[in-house]
Scaffold this motif. Structure first.
Motif, short mmCIF file in Angstrom:
data_model
loop_
_atom_site.label_atom_id
_atom_site.label_comp_id
_atom_site.label_asym_id
_atom_site.label_seq_id
_atom_site.Cartn_x
_atom_site.Cartn_y
_atom_site.Cartn_z
N SER A 1 8.41 12.06 -9.17
CA SER A 1 7.21 12.09 -9.93
C SER A 1 6.12 11.51 -9.18
CB SER A 1 7.27 11.10 -11.19
OG SER A 1 6.13 10.77 -11.37
N GLY A 2 4.92 12.60 -9.03
CA GLY A 2 3.87 12.29 -8.20
C GLY A 2 3.02 11.12 -8.76
N HIS A 3 2.75 11.09 -10.11
CA HIS A 3 2.01 9.97 -10.68
C HIS A 3 2.65 8.54 -10.35
CE1 HIS A 3 -0.14 13.16 -12.76
NE2 HIS A 3 -0.87 12.25 -13.13
N THR A 4 4.09 8.52 -10.61
CA THR A 4 4.71 7.06 -10.48
C THR A 4 4.77 6.77 -8.94
OG1 THR A 4 6.05 7.80 -12.25
CG2 THR A 4 6.76 6.18 -10.71
N SER A 5 5.00 7.77 -7.95
CA SER A 5 4.89 7.72 -6.63
C SER A 5 3.50 7.04 -6.22
CB SER A 5 5.27 9.04 -5.84
OG SER A 5 5.51 8.62 -4.40
N PHE A 6 2.52 7.78 -6.51
CA PHE A 6 1.34 7.22 -5.98
C PHE A 6 0.98 5.83 -6.41
CE2 PHE A 6 -3.43 6.41 -6.75
CZ PHE A 6 -3.71 6.61 -5.62
N ALA A 7 1.17 5.39 -7.45
CA ALA A 7 0.98 4.09 -8.21
C ALA A 7 1.79 3.13 -7.30
CB ALA A 7 1.41 4.10 -9.83
N ALA A 8 3.14 3.44 -7.25
CA ALA A 8 4.07 2.71 -6.40
C ALA A 8 3.62 2.48 -4.87
CB ALA A 8 5.28 3.09 -6.49
N CYS A 9 3.48 3.70 -4.49
CA CYS A 9 2.82 3.61 -2.88
C CYS A 9 1.54 2.69 -2.64
CB CYS A 9 2.35 5.01 -2.55
SG CYS A 9 3.88 5.88 -2.09
N LEU A 10 0.37 2.83 -3.71
CA LEU A 10 -0.73 1.97 -3.63
C LEU A 10 -0.50 0.55 -3.79
CD1 LEU A 10 -3.88 2.24 -3.68
CD2 LEU A 10 -4.05 2.33 -5.88
N LEU A 11 0.23 0.36 -4.76
CA LEU A 11 0.53 -1.26 -4.96
C LEU A 11 1.57 -1.84 -3.97
CD1 LEU A 11 0.49 -0.74 -8.91
CD2 LEU A 11 -1.23 -1.94 -7.61
N VAL A 12 2.48 -1.22 -3.67
CA VAL A 12 3.35 -1.72 -2.63
C VAL A 12 2.59 -1.94 -1.29
CG1 VAL A 12 5.45 -1.42 -1.05
CG2 VAL A 12 5.26 -0.93 -3.59
N GLY A 13 1.46 -0.88 -0.88
CA GLY A 13 0.92 -1.03 0.34
C GLY A 13 -0.23 -2.26 0.35
N MET A 14 -0.83 -2.51 -0.98
CA MET A 14 -1.69 -3.57 -1.09
C MET A 14 -0.67 -4.81 -0.92
SD MET A 14 -4.47 -2.21 -3.90
CE MET A 14 -5.54 -3.78 -3.54
N ILE A 15 0.41 -4.81 -1.54
CA ILE A 15 1.18 -6.26 -1.59
C ILE A 15 1.42 -6.57 0.10
CG2 ILE A 15 3.30 -7.23 -1.79
CD1 ILE A 15 3.49 -5.65 -4.40
N ARG B 1 -0.72 -13.14 -3.76
CA ARG B 1 0.59 -12.35 -3.63
C ARG B 1 1.47 -12.35 -4.99
NH1 ARG B 1 3.73 -10.11 0.49
NH2 ARG B 1 2.35 -11.02 1.94
N ALA B 2 1.71 -13.27 -5.47
CA ALA B 2 2.43 -13.55 -6.73
C ALA B 2 1.74 -12.74 -7.99
CB ALA B 2 2.50 -14.87 -7.13
N PRO B 3 0.46 -13.00 -8.10
CA PRO B 3 -0.13 -11.99 -9.27
C PRO B 3 -0.14 -10.83 -8.88
CG PRO B 3 -1.71 -13.44 -8.37
CD PRO B 3 -0.62 -13.90 -7.69
N LEU B 4 -0.34 -10.27 -7.46
CA LEU B 4 -0.45 -8.72 -7.16
C LEU B 4 0.99 -8.23 -7.55
CD1 LEU B 4 -1.83 -6.53 -6.08
CD2 LEU B 4 -1.40 -7.40 -4.01
N ILE B 5 2.06 -8.85 -7.30
CA ILE B 5 3.39 -8.49 -7.37
C ILE B 5 3.77 -8.13 -8.69
CG2 ILE B 5 5.85 -8.86 -6.95
CD1 ILE B 5 5.25 -10.28 -4.36
N ALA B 6 3.22 -9.17 -9.69
CA ALA B 6 3.61 -9.16 -11.11
C ALA B 6 2.99 -7.92 -11.67
CB ALA B 6 3.32 -10.42 -11.61
N ALA B 7 1.68 -8.02 -11.31
CA ALA B 7 0.85 -6.67 -11.73
C ALA B 7 1.19 -5.41 -11.32
CB ALA B 7 -0.52 -6.88 -11.27
N ALA B 8 1.94 -5.43 -9.94
CA ALA B 8 2.57 -4.12 -9.45
C ALA B 8 3.50 -3.51 -10.53
CB ALA B 8 2.74 -4.29 -8.12
#
Length: 237
Positions: free
Chosen positions: A140-154, A163-170
């Motif tokens: 899935s492109g949408h899911t992949s983009f969301a995961a890539c962006l948020l993992v990248g920010m982590i 870190r902790a709130p960002l991981i939880a939100a991601a």
């Protein structure tokens, strides 16, 4: 303190493991594409989910569809780079985020083309919100983009208080995005599951390659900005 040689060896091992995971994802996609019976089972599941529609869930799913779609995604990458620059105050960290998000995101399309799994038969669903005729489904492109962006920010926002709130939100955002794609009937459950695994592995691989490249550059140009980027990337403040 970890020696530079040991650290480099650790990074190489992580890169090899990430590459192995990516190969497993591609292999799984090829197997799923060839298994018509499994695809039919997932299609039946999508039809069952389709009966559970509510106006509230429709609004959430359509909002996610717009937010992480190809029209808005580039702006989110730029926004993410700006957030990293603001919090880390390092241009190299913002550039790092740009690289480790965009390359795996583009790689997602390459995996789609390689696997060649058709989308679900959306027209057969009783409640259609998004009609995406044709195209490919895995991952899935949408899911992949969301995961890539948020993992990248982590990986690039290294301050401990963030870190902790960002991981939880991601985790919540990525799972909501994955669920919304199944809810809309535009992807099979295995598509979205594979996209999460793919994204974590791909971002990790590109990030390791970035760190190894910056380390090499720092050795060749002592005192250059890359030195600070590498040190900042390895800080665990």
């Amino acid at each position: 303190m970890i020696s530079e040689t040991h650290r480099r060896s650790m990074l190489v091992r992580v890169a090899l493991f990430a590459m192995a995971v990516l190969l497993v994802v591609v292999g799984a996609g090829l197997v799923l594409t060839a298994q018509g019976g499994w695809t039919a089972t997932e299609m039946n599941f999508l039809r069952q989910v389709n009966f559970a529609h509510t106006p509230q869930l429709d609004s959430v799913a359509m909002g996610i569809n717009w937010l992480f779609g190809p029209a808005v995604a580039p702006a989110l990458v730029v926004l993410g780079c700006g957030v990293v620059l603001l919090l880390e105050r390092k241009a190299f960290s913002a550039l790092q985020l740009f690289v480790i998000v965009t390359l795996p995101w583009m790689g997602n399309e390459a995996v789609k083309a390689l696997v060649g799994r058709p989308r679900p038969n959306i027209a057969s669903l009783p409640h259609i919100l998004v009609l995406e005729p044709g195209g490919l489904s895995f991952p899935s492109g949408h899911t992949s983009f969301a995961a890539c962006l948020l993992v990248g920010m982590i990986l690039t926002i290294r301050g401990r208080r963030w870190r902790a709130p960002l991981i939880a939100a991601a985790i919540m955002v990525v799972l909501a995005t994955a669920g919304s794609r199944v809810y809309l009937g535009v992807h099979y459950p295995t598509d979205v599951a594979a996209s999460i695994v793919y994204s974590v592995a791909a971002v990790t691989l590109i990030n390791v390659m970035w760190l190894l490249l910056m380390t090499h550059w720092a050795r060749r140009r002592p005192g250059a900005p890359a030195v600070h980027a590498v040190r900042g990337a390895s800080d665990d403040r």
